[in-house]
Design a protein around this motif. Structure first.
Motif, short mmCIF file in Angstrom:
data_model
loop_
_atom_site.label_atom_id
_atom_site.label_comp_id
_atom_site.label_asym_id
_atom_site.label_seq_id
_atom_site.Cartn_x
_atom_site.Cartn_y
_atom_site.Cartn_z
N GLU A 56 0.84 -1.20 0.00
CA GLU A 56 0.00 0.00 0.00
C GLU A 56 0.87 1.25 0.00
O GLU A 56 0.59 2.23 -0.70
N LEU A 57 1.96 1.22 0.77
CA LEU A 57 2.89 2.34 0.80
C LEU A 57 3.55 2.55 -0.57
O LEU A 57 3.73 3.69 -1.01
N CYS A 58 3.89 1.44 -1.23
CA CYS A 58 4.51 1.54 -2.55
C CYS A 58 3.59 2.25 -3.54
O CYS A 58 4.03 3.09 -4.33
N ASP A 59 2.29 1.91 -3.50
CA ASP A 59 1.32 2.55 -4.40
C ASP A 59 1.19 4.04 -4.10
O ASP A 59 1.16 4.86 -5.02
N LEU A 60 1.12 4.39 -2.83
CA LEU A 60 0.94 5.79 -2.45
C LEU A 60 2.17 6.64 -2.77
O LEU A 60 2.05 7.81 -3.14
N LEU A 61 3.36 6.05 -2.63
CA LEU A 61 4.60 6.81 -2.78
C LEU A 61 5.24 6.65 -4.17
O LEU A 61 6.29 7.23 -4.43
N ASP A 62 4.58 5.84 -5.03
CA ASP A 62 5.07 5.63 -6.40
C ASP A 62 6.49 5.05 -6.42
O ASP A 62 7.37 5.51 -7.17
N VAL A 63 6.74 4.06 -5.58
CA VAL A 63 8.02 3.36 -5.59
C VAL A 63 7.75 1.87 -5.58
O VAL A 63 6.63 1.43 -5.28
N ASP A 64 8.76 1.07 -5.93
CA ASP A 64 8.56 -0.38 -5.88
C ASP A 64 9.07 -0.94 -4.56
O ASP A 64 9.80 -0.26 -3.82
N ALA A 65 8.69 -2.16 -4.27
CA ALA A 65 9.05 -2.78 -2.99
C ALA A 65 10.55 -2.98 -2.87
O ALA A 65 11.11 -2.86 -1.77
N ASN A 66 11.23 -3.28 -3.99
CA ASN A 66 12.68 -3.46 -3.94
C ASN A 66 13.38 -2.20 -3.45
O ASN A 66 14.30 -2.25 -2.64
N TYR A 67 12.91 -1.04 -3.96
CA TYR A 67 13.51 0.22 -3.52
C TYR A 67 13.22 0.47 -2.05
O TYR A 67 14.13 0.79 -1.27
N LEU A 68 11.95 0.30 -1.65
CA LEU A 68 11.57 0.60 -0.27
C LEU A 68 12.32 -0.29 0.72
O LEU A 68 12.74 0.17 1.79
N LEU A 69 12.51 -1.55 0.36
CA LEU A 69 13.20 -2.49 1.25
C LEU A 69 14.72 -2.41 1.12
O LEU A 69 15.43 -2.99 1.94
N GLY A 70 15.20 -1.70 0.10
CA GLY A 70 16.65 -1.60 -0.08
C GLY A 70 17.27 -2.87 -0.62
O GLY A 70 18.45 -3.14 -0.38
N TRP A 71 16.46 -3.66 -1.35
CA TRP A 71 16.98 -4.93 -1.88
C TRP A 71 17.72 -4.69 -3.18
O TRP A 71 17.35 -3.89 -4.01
N GLU A 72 18.77 -5.48 -3.39
CA GLU A 72 19.50 -5.48 -4.65
C GLU A 72 19.68 -6.92 -5.10
O GLU A 72 19.78 -7.83 -4.29
N SER A 73 19.70 -7.14 -6.37
CA SER A 73 19.91 -8.49 -6.92
C SER A 73 21.00 -8.42 -7.98
O SER A 73 21.45 -7.35 -8.38
N ASN A 74 21.41 -9.59 -8.47
CA ASN A 74 22.42 -9.63 -9.51
C ASN A 74 21.91 -9.05 -10.82
O ASN A 74 22.67 -8.56 -11.65
N LYS A 75 20.58 -9.08 -11.01
CA LYS A 75 19.99 -8.61 -12.26
C LYS A 75 19.66 -7.12 -12.22
O LYS A 75 19.68 -6.45 -13.23
N GLN A 76 19.35 -6.61 -11.06
CA GLN A 76 18.89 -5.23 -10.99
C GLN A 76 19.35 -4.58 -9.69
O GLN A 76 19.30 -5.19 -8.63
N ILE A 77 19.81 -3.34 -9.80
CA ILE A 77 20.19 -2.58 -8.62
C ILE A 77 19.06 -1.64 -8.26
O ILE A 77 18.53 -0.93 -9.13
#
Length: 238
Positions: free
Chosen positions: A49-70
């Motif tokens: 719900e926060l992601c929708d309101l703030l126009d960000v994705d969950a990866n950004y909000l959680l600070g996650w990084e993967s080998n495919k995407q930063i």
């Protein structure tokens, strides 16, 4: 970056106050404040719900990084948009500066072998109000906090918490302010003030204490008020 700092950055970028965001998701302001301090985390449903309101994705909000995407911060995304808008000469100039600074920072990291030195400072966890005032009594509870030994931190005499949002976007609820003890500040400087036993963090004006958040009125002490300055804010603890 952590969920706490990413959430705060996204909220401020979107223009929401803590209580406004809290109302939209059916929570109290204290809940949002606790999230931004890192004391608690939202559940999965609230996170989306926060992601929708703030126009960000969950990866950004959680600070996650993967080998495919930063996961990029909002400011990093804006820098990329500006870079793409430059012509070939502009991009070449930016890349040259970026290469120089990248090498400098990596070199400094490699030679920084000595451990960080810390200095003690008095810490008031319940302190200056950035709202409608909070009572500050002599002998209030204080503890000790350790700060990195930097020029700015050495100038500070104590650290005090911000309680409220009347100084946003300059300071937010839960920020820890570095304060230099002084009995007066210049017009335009931000200080810690006591008025009739209540503490405030405000900008000092000619005849008033100024709130940076427009929804809060400025404070004009009367001639009968017990008014005093107890410090100059010199920065925010990082």
């Amino acid at each position: 970056m952590s969920l706490a700092s990413n959430l705060k950055e996204a909220r401020i970028k979107k223009g929401f106050k803590q209580e406004e965001l809290a109302t939209l998701i059916g929570k109290s302001k204290n809940v949002v404040s606790n999230w931004e301090r890192g004391d608690n985390k939202p559940d999965a449903d609230t996170l989306f719900e926060l992601c929708d309101l703030l126009d960000v994705d969950a990866n950004y909000l959680l600070g996650w990084e993967s080998n495919k995407q930063i996961s990029l911060s909002i400011s990093e995304q804006e820098h990329i948009k500006k870079l793409r808008a430059l012509d070939v000469y502009g991009k070449k100039a930016v890349n040259s500066v970026l290469d120089i600074e990248y090498e400098r920072c990596n070199y400094e990291t490699e030679i920084a072998e000595e451990p960080m030195v810390y200095i003690p400072r008095v810490y008031y966890s319940q302190g200056a109000s950035a709202g409608y005032g909070e009572y500050l009594i002599d002998g209030m509870d204080a503890s000790e906090i350790m700060l990195p030994d930097t020029p700015k931190n050495r100038k500070s005499d104590y650290v005090i918490n911000v309680d409220g949002d009347s100084m946003e976007p300059t300071f937010s609820d839960g920020d820890k302010l570095l304060v230099q003890h002084t009995e007066s500040v210049n017009v335009g400087e931000i200080g810690i003030f006591i008025i009739d036993g209540q503490s405030y963090v405000k900008e000092f004006g000619e005849d008033r204490l100024i709130s940076h958040n427009p929804k809060y009125p400025d404070i004009i002490p009367s001639e009968y008020s017990d008014f005093r300055c107890v410090g100059r804010v010199i920065g925010v603890m990082k």
